[in-house]
Design a protein around this motif. Structure first.
Motif, PDB file in Angstrom:
ATOM      1  N   CYS A 151      37.357  30.070  32.587  1.00 28.36           N
ATOM      2  CA  CYS A 151      37.025  31.525  32.210  1.00 28.36           C
ATOM      3  C   CYS A 151      38.238  31.952  31.816  1.00 28.36           C
ATOM      4  O   CYS A 151      39.597  31.821  32.289  1.00 28.36           O
ATOM      5  CB  CYS A 151      36.387  32.121  33.748  1.00 28.36           C
ATOM      6  SG  CYS A 151      35.145  31.465  34.224  1.00 28.36           S
ATOM      7  N   ALA A 152      38.289  33.010  31.118  1.00 30.50           N
ATOM      8  CA  ALA A 152      39.303  34.209  30.880  1.00 30.50           C
ATOM      9  C   ALA A 152      38.611  35.652  30.827  1.00 30.50           C
ATOM     10  O   ALA A 152      37.558  35.828  30.412  1.00 30.50           O
ATOM     11  CB  ALA A 152      39.767  33.952  29.394  1.00 30.50           C
ATOM     12  N   HIS A 153      39.468  36.560  31.341  1.00 29.01           N
ATOM     13  CA  HIS A 153      38.808  37.873  31.565  1.00 29.01           C
ATOM     14  C   HIS A 153      40.306  38.719  31.177  1.00 29.01           C
ATOM     15  O   HIS A 153      41.367  38.895  31.738  1.00 29.01           O
ATOM     16  CB  HIS A 153      38.769  38.170  33.045  1.00 29.01           C
ATOM     17  CG  HIS A 153      38.417  39.611  33.355  1.00 29.01           C
ATOM     18  ND1 HIS A 153      37.497  39.835  34.346  1.00 29.01           N
ATOM     19  CD2 HIS A 153      38.578  40.948  32.751  1.00 29.01           C
ATOM     20  CE1 HIS A 153      37.133  41.152  34.087  1.00 29.01           C
ATOM     21  NE2 HIS A 153      37.682  41.742  33.484  1.00 29.01           N
ATOM     22  N   ARG A 154      40.045  39.339  29.842  1.00 33.41           N
ATOM     23  CA  ARG A 154      41.104  39.862  29.201  1.00 33.41           C
ATOM     24  C   ARG A 154      40.824  41.455  28.955  1.00 33.41           C
ATOM     25  O   ARG A 154      39.706  41.636  28.609  1.00 33.41           O
ATOM     26  CB  ARG A 154      41.574  39.150  27.941  1.00 33.41           C
ATOM     27  CG  ARG A 154      41.867  37.807  28.038  1.00 33.41           C
ATOM     28  CD  ARG A 154      42.394  37.094  27.105  1.00 33.41           C
ATOM     29  NE  ARG A 154      42.600  35.689  27.112  1.00 33.41           N
ATOM     30  CZ  ARG A 154      41.942  34.711  26.364  1.00 33.41           C
ATOM     31  NH1 ARG A 154      41.218  34.995  25.426  1.00 33.41           N
ATOM     32  NH2 ARG A 154      42.101  33.342  26.699  1.00 33.41           N
ATOM     33  N   MET A 166      45.451  43.932  41.972  1.00 34.66           N
ATOM     34  CA  MET A 166      44.310  44.476  41.530  1.00 34.66           C
ATOM     35  C   MET A 166      43.512  43.206  40.419  1.00 34.66           C
ATOM     36  O   MET A 166      42.390  43.287  40.099  1.00 34.66           O
ATOM     37  CB  MET A 166      44.395  45.698  40.657  1.00 34.66           C
ATOM     38  CG  MET A 166      44.503  46.826  41.918  1.00 34.66           C
ATOM     39  SD  MET A 166      44.934  48.339  41.096  1.00 34.66           S
ATOM     40  CE  MET A 166      43.568  48.836  40.373  1.00 34.66           C
ATOM     41  N   ALA A 167      44.340  42.515  40.112  1.00 32.99           N
ATOM     42  CA  ALA A 167      43.874  41.351  39.051  1.00 32.99           C
ATOM     43  C   ALA A 167      42.892  40.712  39.939  1.00 32.99           C
ATOM     44  O   ALA A 167      41.788  40.109  39.214  1.00 32.99           O
ATOM     45  CB  ALA A 167      45.159  40.461  38.679  1.00 32.99           C
ATOM     46  N   ALA A 168      42.942  40.474  41.011  1.00 34.05           N
ATOM     47  CA  ALA A 168      41.966  39.897  41.887  1.00 34.05           C
ATOM     48  C   ALA A 168      40.941  40.606  42.327  1.00 34.05           C
ATOM     49  O   ALA A 168      39.839  40.568  41.958  1.00 34.05           O
ATOM     50  CB  ALA A 168      42.705  39.168  43.097  1.00 34.05           C
ATOM     51  N   THR A 171      39.715  42.762  39.072  1.00 34.31           N
ATOM     52  CA  THR A 171      39.320  42.276  37.678  1.00 34.31           C
ATOM     53  C   THR A 171      38.483  40.902  37.753  1.00 34.31           C
ATOM     54  O   THR A 171      37.320  40.659  37.556  1.00 34.31           O
ATOM     55  CB  THR A 171      40.466  42.145  37.066  1.00 34.31           C
ATOM     56  OG1 THR A 171      41.390  43.130  36.744  1.00 34.31           O
ATOM     57  CG2 THR A 171      40.315  41.589  35.483  1.00 34.31           C
ATOM     58  N   ALA A 172      39.118  40.195  38.778  1.00 35.37           N
ATOM     59  CA  ALA A 172      38.493  38.600  38.913  1.00 35.37           C
ATOM     60  C   ALA A 172      37.407  38.757  39.802  1.00 35.37           C
ATOM     61  O   ALA A 172      36.561  37.947  39.692  1.00 35.37           O
ATOM     62  CB  ALA A 172      39.746  37.826  39.339  1.00 35.37           C
ATOM     63  N   VAL A 173      37.279  39.717  40.527  1.00 37.74           N
ATOM     64  CA  VAL A 173      36.104  39.875  41.331  1.00 37.74           C
ATOM     65  C   VAL A 173      34.763  39.744  40.557  1.00 37.74           C
ATOM     66  O   VAL A 173      33.798  39.402  41.183  1.00 37.74           O
ATOM     67  CB  VAL A 173      36.373  41.429  42.166  1.00 37.74           C
ATOM     68  CG1 VAL A 173      35.978  42.277  41.159  1.00 37.74           C
ATOM     69  CG2 VAL A 173      35.183  41.379  43.411  1.00 37.74           C
TER      70      VAL A 173
END
Lengths: 339, 339, 339, 339
Positions: A151-154, A166-168, A171-173
């Motif tokens: 996966c990628a979340h950009r 907050m990345a976790a 965003t990643a949540v």
């Protein structure tokens, strides 16, 4: 019957959902609002023909409210959701369900005691057409047992207030929730690796991050979170099974050929990317309220699970990339399924 | 305010739009229905809480109707639309506006006499996100003046009742409308060429057909119409300008790799392909009714133009592929624009 | 001048390269061959008009050999390459350069002592048009500093003789070489994670594996190695920089639409996938021999580096996924560059 | 055996093929050259170790020439090819075979009288991997009988010397040849339609042009020829059959995401686009010479057919878009097949 929704919190997200309930989807209207900023609440109430209430408790108690939408500041979510459960009101809570695992568990326990599901948590990816196609393909069994997910979340950029955790947490949540659902499997450990940081970041920020998850069934997930990638809002997901793979599509966009290039535009914004998912999410939720059935979207348990998994990812980040086991309580039977 | 819509014709299309107005989009409800089949009208009325009326004239006259939706049998459209204009009611008419150019002109004239636009015709492609992106790119001027358009309109199959003329009247008419709008240009001639016919057809049917159009500005359009292509419902459109081209996207769909192939599904059905366009079409129409403004979608003039252009295409088909000049009256100033 | 190549080892790979030198590329001919199986050597020699030699040493010493190609069994590579260096002969050695880091270092040292580069190692990806385009884009600086690379290396299936360690030694070694070159950066640690194994495997095999590498500059690489993926031979590589990303293309293949699917074929075989890269590799190598210049492809040092990095990956696999630091000697100045 | 090729004409194309025979492909060398410009011939001869001859006749007669390559000025082709046939020499003639249908027929007749095929015409598309995949798919029958072909042939720009007739003679002629081969069918009529001309053109030039062809089997072809499209060299071909379609791929190219766009480069040049096709074309031709078998590429008959079909297209252009029947003689049995 038109479902009368009471909205707690009239900030940016709250107003966007109020617009959605008022102007976009059928079957609902906003009948009551409240906000810490009473003037803003009054202004919004006047605009949509709702009543402004002094606080969430009073709004929840109002006879003009069939269902509650919580879009206030995260730390206040638990209180409002618990009040809604106590009042027997269906409640849609934007993520996070609560900011601590303990508060999430209190909600789970309250709902379990109430005897039927009242809570839906606002993870909208489960309502995205692409993810739904992926789930259909995986569920068909044609690709065999899933083994890995890439996966990628950009995001193009984030404000100064965004922290490395907050990345976790923020965003990643979204991937954490949607992967649990996609795989029908539970995440049991998390690890966060930090590549060289982008020089386009704020000095305090570890960006990008690579998150590694393992599931109960041994599926391995790698997720790039890169919130200052500059070029656009880009969500990638590829699940590899024993017999093949399935990949999330890019949004449809016209192809242009000019000046030596064939190109398509990349979305710049999560709102544009997931606008249809948000509409579907609310349309389906409103239908369950209207029909008096349990919500079909992410449950309080899913909200709890997302919180403890992001806690594990944050713990890994804070401990220099150690593998951290997810500390999840046993799943109450009333929540069914594996994840 | 909720717009109260009276629906004339409760067949398949009518019921689909009733569902859309009732369950999908905000701001409208179906308050009145009528159908030649009074039982069906009564059944539908009961289901959505509307009143059943004995005929269109009475429905249009009802004080419970803010706007009229005509989804009855094509030959009856003109009468209902003229009645609606006479009553000063906004009216959405499914294509065709009328089955003859003469009737279309009577509607245009009635609307012109009324002094403001009341009529919208149901060409939904103008509301498709892909076509809208194309128009935006073309309007930006970045590709220079348009010179050519290559299109294909393919259906998996059609029933026995489909005739060779319907390739123009029922199928190509969608491209005819959307290209006039996309190019902001008028079609001035039509020619229909018949390749070897597919053996998957009914014996009476000339399928596929290739239609060639020329516009007032000299743009050349080739359009493959192939209504028994077997493999799916596939809409292609590529506009070539002096500096580059823009191409309609395929709908987003997951990519699957298995058994030696990378594949994506092709839609099988126009309803699935254009479901979002239909929703947007009605959402925008309802908003104009609610705001008391003129409709922004295809006008009565566009309905007339589509009819005379399809007449030219049919004349070409009937005369063995001759180039047929479109016999279009001068455009009344009140309809603005070039096309 | 036609370069006269002596080939040591006439197995499958050897014969494929003999065919390439004989029938495909200009400027070379096979003048001498040897093989442990003397009959096979004689048969091949007769076919291409070469002389059969009893062993590698004699072949290397032959006045009819301008350059040496080593395609024998891996454990014999070092001896032949060292002999070629001693004789001052240009030598192309199929991977691996040698089976131990020690032997690789002996070759590096011998070449350094000789004073100019004679050795090229057979990592063909550097000659693939797609990777070359990637390198050009990265080198242009338009995407900023590289931060992450996402790769996959999938084979449809492998024979029973394939072991878990070969995922690094035989499979990932191609990515290890091409990434060092692509990034112009050195790999400093390796970690191997084992997802749930495919049930399509042999019982002894850990497949798939996910390998994580870190470079001296902090770039993080994740590489899926999946050698029984069933569906095809599929090589993926995406490098993400501070300002954007670049992605290896799939090989060009016709698109087919039939029976509800749009599909393209996936290669089934590394030979088909990289046939052009092999041709280019040998064409460029032959040109350097003809011109009397140093080889431009992967060096003895690159062969050494690939070996110590795969050693680290194997050590990680053997120690349950521990992060293993690559134990690499300092790079002699004569090999230039960073990687 | 190394095939010794005598080259008549050492202009740009001639020198490119000399480079190909000398430096790229195995099995051939250029042993003799001639050119109207004797100095240039001498210079090229010296460079590749060939003998310079005063004229084509003498070169063809030379005992040092196994096969002849004609790359001189078009109007001289017929004479050289006829001389080669008279001498019993295999001859590869760049397109056109001859500049008039009459001369083409003289060659066909001479070859027929000779009793076996000696002539191959330089239409390279038949050697392109994409077209070959298309032919394989069509030949498999999986898409049913072909009904239509949609093509585009776009160049970024052309020099002032390019005339409107050259759109057929120099540009579309490639599609004309490859489609006859792809469909195994003969083209029986041509029509040329002229859209609004690009303002990026020279005043004398009708560009773009749309060409329509019909085959003996009733297949309809539309071909956009646009030689000043600005953005790149772009070749499109889609064949639609009764059960589906197959589409020529774009060349593989890295995908780049930056600054809000996903993009791939479009080739700028036919040499880059078809470099592999040229290499394969000559490799296969040299192999037939070496083996003493008949050439397998486009025949003298194909050269004749291309000429009479382009004549028909030019006649249509000159007569304002009339449909012009192709005036083709009966096909001699010795050329086999349908097209």
């Amino acid at each position: 019957m038109t479902v009368r929704v009471g909205v707690i919190g009239t900030g940016m997200i709250g107003q966007d959902h109020i617009r959605r309930l008022t102007d976009v989807i059928a079957g609902a209207r906003v009948s009551a609002v409240t906000d810490l900023d009473a003037d803003r609440a009054a202004e919004v109430a006047a605009r949509v023909g709702a009543t402004a209430h002094p606080d969430g408790a009073e709004l929840i108690a109002s006879p003009e409210v069939d269902a509650v939408l919580v879009t206030s500041w995260g730390p206040t979510h638990a209180e409002h959701v618990l009040n809604a459960i106590a009042a027997g009101r269906p409640v849609f809570c934007e993520k996070p369900l609560a900011t601590t695992a303990e508060d999430c568990l209190r909600i789970v326990e309250a709902e379990r005691a109430h005897g039927r599901r009242l809570v839906q948590v606002g993870f909208m990816r489960r309502f995205d057409a692409g993810y739904r196609q992926m789930k259909e393909v995986l569920a068909s069994g044609s690709l065999g047992t899933p083994l890995m997910v890439h996966c990628a979340h950009r995001n193009p950029t984030v404000p100064d207030s965004y922290t490395s955790r907050m990345a976790a947490q923020d965003t990643a949540v979204h991937e954490i929730d949607v992967l649990r659902w996609l795989l029908d499997d539970e995440i049991v450990s998390a690890q966060v690796i930090t590549p060289r940081a982008t020089s386009k970041r704020f000095a305090h920020l570890k960006d990008p991050q690579i998150m590694l998850f393992e599931t109960a069934n041994g599926v391995r997930v790698d997720l790039e979170v890169f919130v200052n990638c500059q070029y656009g809002y880009d969500i990638r997901c590829e699940t590899v099974g024993e017999e093949g793979l399935v990949r999330l599509p890019d949004p449809a966009a016209v192809g242009v050929r000019t000046a030596g290039l064939h190109s398509t535009a990349v979305p710049q914004d999560w709102k544009a990317r997931f606008v249809d998912a948000f509409d579907t999410e609310f349309r389906e939720w409103i239908a369950t309220v209207e029909n008096g059935t349990e919500p079909t979207g992410p449950s309080a348990w899913d909200g709890y699970a997302a919180t403890v998994i992001t806690d594990a990812a944050v713990a890994s980040l804070d401990s220099d990339g150690a593998v951290v086991t997810v500390d999840m309580k046993p799943r109450p039977a009333c929540y069914g399924g594996a994840a």
